[in-house]
Design a protein around this motif. Structure first.
Motif, PDB file in Angstrom:
ATOM      1  N   VAL A 133       7.975   6.537 -13.226  1.00 59.88           N
ATOM      2  CA  VAL A 133       7.013   5.607 -12.634  1.00 59.88           C
ATOM      3  C   VAL A 133       7.009   4.334 -13.470  1.00 59.88           C
ATOM      4  O   VAL A 133       6.865   4.384 -14.691  1.00 59.88           O
ATOM      5  CB  VAL A 133       5.591   6.208 -12.608  1.00 59.88           C
ATOM      6  N   SER A 134       7.166   3.203 -12.784  1.00 56.81           N
ATOM      7  CA  SER A 134       7.061   1.922 -13.467  1.00 56.81           C
ATOM      8  C   SER A 134       5.587   1.522 -13.495  1.00 56.81           C
ATOM      9  O   SER A 134       4.982   1.319 -12.441  1.00 56.81           O
ATOM     10  CB  SER A 134       7.874   0.874 -12.705  1.00 56.81           C
ATOM     11  N   GLU A 162       0.391  -1.199 -11.421  1.00 58.18           N
ATOM     12  CA  GLU A 162      -0.514  -2.314 -11.735  1.00 58.18           C
ATOM     13  C   GLU A 162      -0.541  -3.334 -10.592  1.00 58.18           C
ATOM     14  O   GLU A 162      -1.608  -3.814 -10.195  1.00 58.18           O
ATOM     15  CB  GLU A 162      -0.066  -2.996 -13.036  1.00 58.18           C
ATOM     16  N   ASN A 163       0.641  -3.656 -10.059  1.00 58.32           N
ATOM     17  CA  ASN A 163       0.692  -4.626  -8.950  1.00 58.32           C
ATOM     18  C   ASN A 163      -0.067  -4.112  -7.737  1.00 58.32           C
ATOM     19  O   ASN A 163      -0.718  -4.878  -7.034  1.00 58.32           O
ATOM     20  CB  ASN A 163       2.153  -4.918  -8.574  1.00 58.32           C
ATOM     21  N   CYS A 164       0.055  -2.805  -7.506  1.00 51.31           N
ATOM     22  CA  CYS A 164      -0.659  -2.216  -6.373  1.00 51.31           C
ATOM     23  C   CYS A 164      -2.171  -2.342  -6.583  1.00 51.31           C
ATOM     24  O   CYS A 164      -2.904  -2.805  -5.698  1.00 51.31           O
ATOM     25  CB  CYS A 164      -0.256  -0.751  -6.200  1.00 51.31           C
ATOM     26  N   VAL A 213     -10.319  -5.590  -7.864  1.00 48.39           N
ATOM     27  CA  VAL A 213      -9.714  -5.375  -9.184  1.00 48.39           C
ATOM     28  C   VAL A 213      -9.328  -6.721  -9.803  1.00 48.39           C
ATOM     29  O   VAL A 213      -8.571  -7.501  -9.201  1.00 48.39           O
ATOM     30  CB  VAL A 213      -8.470  -4.465  -9.074  1.00 48.39           C
ATOM     31  N   ALA A 214      -9.878  -6.973 -11.006  1.00 45.21           N
ATOM     32  CA  ALA A 214      -9.600  -8.243 -11.682  1.00 45.21           C
ATOM     33  C   ALA A 214      -8.424  -8.103 -12.647  1.00 45.21           C
ATOM     34  O   ALA A 214      -7.611  -9.013 -12.798  1.00 45.21           O
ATOM     35  CB  ALA A 214     -10.841  -8.712 -12.436  1.00 45.21           C
ATOM     36  N   ASP A 215      -8.328  -6.974 -13.322  1.00 42.74           N
ATOM     37  CA  ASP A 215      -7.269  -6.786 -14.311  1.00 42.74           C
ATOM     38  C   ASP A 215      -7.025  -5.283 -14.467  1.00 42.74           C
ATOM     39  O   ASP A 215      -7.923  -4.466 -14.193  1.00 42.74           O
ATOM     40  CB  ASP A 215      -7.696  -7.398 -15.656  1.00 42.74           C
ATOM     41  N   VAL A 216      -5.848  -4.924 -14.918  1.00 38.84           N
ATOM     42  CA  VAL A 216      -5.535  -3.497 -15.008  1.00 38.84           C
ATOM     43  C   VAL A 216      -4.437  -3.242 -16.036  1.00 38.84           C
ATOM     44  O   VAL A 216      -3.567  -4.086 -16.258  1.00 38.84           O
ATOM     45  CB  VAL A 216      -5.101  -2.951 -13.610  1.00 38.84           C
ATOM     46  N   LEU A 226     -10.129   3.557  -5.265  1.00 39.54           N
ATOM     47  CA  LEU A 226      -8.880   2.974  -5.774  1.00 39.54           C
ATOM     48  C   LEU A 226      -7.719   3.968  -5.687  1.00 39.54           C
ATOM     49  O   LEU A 226      -6.580   3.593  -5.391  1.00 39.54           O
ATOM     50  CB  LEU A 226      -9.056   2.493  -7.218  1.00 39.54           C
ATOM     51  N   GLN A 227      -8.023   5.249  -5.950  1.00 38.75           N
ATOM     52  CA  GLN A 227      -6.965   6.265  -5.827  1.00 38.75           C
ATOM     53  C   GLN A 227      -6.490   6.366  -4.376  1.00 38.75           C
ATOM     54  O   GLN A 227      -5.291   6.468  -4.111  1.00 38.75           O
ATOM     55  CB  GLN A 227      -7.462   7.624  -6.322  1.00 38.75           C
ATOM     56  N   GLU A 228      -7.442   6.309  -3.443  1.00 42.44           N
ATOM     57  CA  GLU A 228      -7.057   6.380  -2.029  1.00 42.44           C
ATOM     58  C   GLU A 228      -6.255   5.144  -1.625  1.00 42.44           C
ATOM     59  O   GLU A 228      -5.314   5.218  -0.831  1.00 42.44           O
ATOM     60  CB  GLU A 228      -8.306   6.536  -1.151  1.00 42.44           C
ATOM     61  N   TYR A 229      -6.644   4.001  -2.183  1.00 39.04           N
ATOM     62  CA  TYR A 229      -5.915   2.752  -1.904  1.00 39.04           C
ATOM     63  C   TYR A 229      -4.465   2.865  -2.398  1.00 39.04           C
ATOM     64  O   TYR A 229      -3.519   2.522  -1.684  1.00 39.04           O
ATOM     65  CB  TYR A 229      -6.627   1.589  -2.588  1.00 39.04           C
ATOM     66  N   CYS A 230      -4.305   3.385  -3.625  1.00 37.32           N
ATOM     67  CA  CYS A 230      -2.954   3.573  -4.169  1.00 37.32           C
ATOM     68  C   CYS A 230      -2.165   4.565  -3.316  1.00 37.32           C
ATOM     69  O   CYS A 230      -0.972   4.368  -3.065  1.00 37.32           O
ATOM     70  CB  CYS A 230      -3.014   4.085  -5.610  1.00 37.32           C
ATOM     71  N   ALA A 231      -2.858   5.643  -2.890  1.00 34.23           N
ATOM     72  CA  ALA A 231      -2.164   6.693  -2.128  1.00 34.23           C
ATOM     73  C   ALA A 231      -1.659   6.176  -0.780  1.00 34.23           C
ATOM     74  O   ALA A 231      -0.725   6.732  -0.216  1.00 34.23           O
ATOM     75  CB  ALA A 231      -3.086   7.888  -1.913  1.00 34.23           C
ATOM     76  N   ARG A 232      -2.289   5.103  -0.257  1.00 31.70           N
ATOM     77  CA  ARG A 232      -1.802   4.531   1.004  1.00 31.70           C
ATOM     78  C   ARG A 232      -0.559   3.677   0.782  1.00 31.70           C
ATOM     79  O   ARG A 232       0.213   3.434   1.696  1.00 31.70           O
ATOM     80  CB  ARG A 232      -2.900   3.672   1.657  1.00 31.70           C
ATOM     81  N   ASN A 233      -0.376   3.205  -0.436  1.00 34.61           N
ATOM     82  CA  ASN A 233       0.699   2.252  -0.702  1.00 34.61           C
ATOM     83  C   ASN A 233       1.799   2.762  -1.623  1.00 34.61           C
ATOM     84  O   ASN A 233       2.868   2.153  -1.708  1.00 34.61           O
ATOM     85  CB  ASN A 233       0.109   0.976  -1.319  1.00 34.61           C
ATOM     86  N   LEU A 234       1.521   3.852  -2.343  1.00 40.44           N
ATOM     87  CA  LEU A 234       2.488   4.364  -3.321  1.00 40.44           C
ATOM     88  C   LEU A 234       2.721   5.855  -3.090  1.00 40.44           C
ATOM     89  O   LEU A 234       1.816   6.562  -2.622  1.00 40.44           O
ATOM     90  CB  LEU A 234       1.951   4.185  -4.755  1.00 40.44           C
ATOM     91  N   ALA A 235       3.907   6.318  -3.456  1.00 41.93           N
ATOM     92  CA  ALA A 235       4.175   7.759  -3.405  1.00 41.93           C
ATOM     93  C   ALA A 235       3.137   8.496  -4.250  1.00 41.93           C
ATOM     94  O   ALA A 235       2.656   7.962  -5.263  1.00 41.93           O
ATOM     95  CB  ALA A 235       5.576   8.041  -3.929  1.00 41.93           C
TER      96      ALA A 235
END
Lengths: 87, 486
Positions: B398-399, B404-406, B413-416, B445-454
């Motif tokens: 995982v990069s 972070e970009n996601c 999200v302001a910074d990560v 946020l986890q659900e948001y990532c899960a829609r866009n990332l494996a």
């Protein structure tokens, strides 16, 4: 479903997958897809963790037949039925 | 050497020998080449010669059929993880200019795919098509300089990259491996490592078929693997350290019989000696640890009969592979000095797709910088640390920049900062430290990532902090620790 089994399944989930202990998990929280979004690695870790915790055997066939990965509740029901089989 | 030519010898000598076995389906070598020929004819008829075609399937018999067929019509296979989500799939297909995607019929992808899906015709139809046609219908395969496959890599920094491998480099990746760890014609190889991963593709699938072995395709689960080893007399077991750990941790009613295994090898991430010892104790097998990267191909391998001198030992170099240890100026260090591991190999790529090539990222002429810190002496190569920000989830890389970009694309999200968090069992997990600018919780946020990332890239833990300290190069140095879990 007994509360104690459900709570122990949650503990295994947290331990095996690294999820935050304070993430709210209900019976209908999905394990894969949306919800907890467990990947294939986390699913294997969860199954091995449940086998150790409850001293049961879970095969891929069991999971498929019971649609056990649909939610926290379905996996808990599978664990309960496997524990009943042992008795 | 093209993948098709690699297999041709085995297919000529062993036409009736089972090549691939999966869930009750068996394809012998003659049928495998026949099905590939039939699919190649279909690809040519619909105008998919000399282009890029994505293969996005879980391990199944159809993957090698598609791969060989693409090779036959001079097309390049973009190997994609079937767990990628819609936005990721679109991005990679656009980067590679893929004309179509070949997917499994049971694909459960989410979101729009962008690139049209090409359904895989039934194998029986493909074999029949090949039998009814002449031998000259399909064009000659691509040359050794043509790009045979495109593989995803986390790279040494930044977002994931696409690594092109020519037919010559693919052939070298197979040849280097077989000269050091030969599969035999009578081997039964367990294929649990994903074919979209470089080791699974070159060192399990193509190496196994080149050697004339029989590959048993099976999703990984400890009980099914143990049953298959006993039932089929599996003799070669390539797997990840995670898989070996799961095999060692599972309680079996009867002791597993692994007496048929003559070659067990680990790839994808470093193999802790604790797992090595537990597997030896419980299953009675030693494990060879293979070290390599997608960019370089296989680099070194340990001999399971030799006790590791110290932690970090990754064994002797594969045949034809050269390694230099470079100091911070990029010049070779002396023997036994620590520095960055640089590799020169006939299996090595020469640049990322769409990037500059020479001098680009880790590529330095014939040499590739691995991003790993190591040492080389007469006992072999040692990996002592990583200079790159990569999270290794049971072999899947995982990069952090991609995650972070996601997260940064979420309006609250302001910074990560995304980093690896190691569990007590030694597993890496994705961990995010987030500065909020709106009302948002960890689950959202986890659900948001899960829609866009494996799913394997989705942060398992998200911590909220008030600020992240940044250094002169705008790199996060440390989070303000007055954070809360969301």
């Amino acid at each position: 479903m007994t509360d104690s089994t459900f709570d122990r399944v949650i503990q295994v989930l947290v331990r095996a997958t690294g999820l935050s202990a304070d993430v709210a998990m209900a019976e209908d929280t999905p394990l894969v897809g949306g919800g907890l979004a467990l990947d294939s690695v986390a699913v294997v870790e969860l199954l091995v963790g449940l086998e150790k915790e409850f001293q049961i055997e879970l095969s891929a066939d069991d999971l498929l037949k019971a649609d056990a990965l649909r939610s926290v509740g379905t996996i808990t029901r599978l664990v309960n039925s496997k524990r009943q089989e042992k008795k | 050497m093209t993948p098709h030519r690699l297999l041709h010898d085995a297919a000529s000598h062993l036409p009736e020998k089972p090549a691939l076995v999966e869930a009750g389906r068996t394809l012998n070598y003659r049928q495998l080449l026949g099905a590939a020929e039939g699919f190649a004819r279909h690809l040519r008829q619909i105008g998919l010669a000399n282009c890029v075609v994505a293969i996005q399937m879980r391990n199944c018999i159809e993957v090698p059929v598609a791969l060989l067929a693409l090779d036959r019509v001079g097309s390049t296979a973009l190997m994609l993880d079937p767990s990628l989500k819609g936005p990721e799939t679109i991005r990679y297909c656009q980067m590679a200019k893929a004309a179509v995607r070949i997917c499994s019929s049971d694909s459960t992808e989410t979101g729009p795919s962008g690139t049209p899906v090409l359904p895989m015709p039934p194998l029986k139809e493909l074999c029949a098509s090949a039998a009814s046609g002449g031998r000259d219908v399909v064009a000659a395969p691509a040359s050794d300089d043509g790009i045979a496959v495109l593989l995803l890599s986390s790279g040494t920094q930044g977002p994931p990259k696409i690594v092109p491998k020519t037919s010559s480099q693919a052939g070298a990746a197979v040849g280097i491996f077989l000269r050091t760890l030969p599969y035999l014609e009578n081997d039964h190889v367990l294929a649990v490592l994903p074919f979209f991963h470089s080791f699974g593709l070159f060192n399990v699938l193509l190496a196994g078929l080149t050697a004339g072995a029989t590959l048993h395709i099976q999703p990984f689960s400890p009980r099914e693997v143990v049953a298959l080893v006993a039932a089929e007399g599996i003799s070669a077991l390539p797997a990840t350290p995670f898989m070996f750990r799961m095999l060692a941790e599972t309680e079996f009613r009867d002791p597993p019989d692994f007496s048929s295994i003559r070659l067990a090898m680990s790839a994808g991430s470093s193999l802790p000696t604790t797992i090595l010892d537990r597997v030896r104790q419980k299953l009675g097998i030693g494990i060879a640890q293979s070290y390599g990267t997608t960019e370089t191909g296989p680099i070194s391998v340990t001999d399971p009969r030799v006790q590791a001198p110290v932690a970090g030992w990754v064994g002797k170099l594969y045949a034809s592979v050269r390694v230099e240890i470079r100091n911070c100026d990029g010049n070779p260090s002396g023997m036994k000095q620590e520095g960055q591991i640089a590799v020169c190999s006939p299996a090595g790529a020469t640049g990322y797709l769409g990037h500059g090539g020479e001098g680009d990222g880790p590529f330095r002429g014939q040499w590739i910088l691995t991003g790993d810190i190591g040492r080389l002496d007469e006992t072999g190569l040692y990996v002592l640390g990583r200079s790159r920000r990569i999270i290794n989830i049971a072999g899947k890389k995982v990069s952090p920049a991609e995650v972070e970009n996601c997260l940064l694309s979420h309006p609250a999200v302001a910074d990560v900062l995304v980093a690896s968090h190691r569990s007590p069992e030694g597993n890496d997990r994705v961990h995010a430290t987030v500065v909020r600018r709106g009302d948002v919780g960890a689950v959202e946020l986890q659900e948001y990532c899960a829609r866009n990332l494996a799913d394997f890239k989705v942060p398992r833990q998200i911590i909220f902090v008030q600020s992240l300290s940044r250094g002169a190069m705008d790199k996060v140095t440390e989070p303000n620790t007055s954070g809360t879990k969301g």
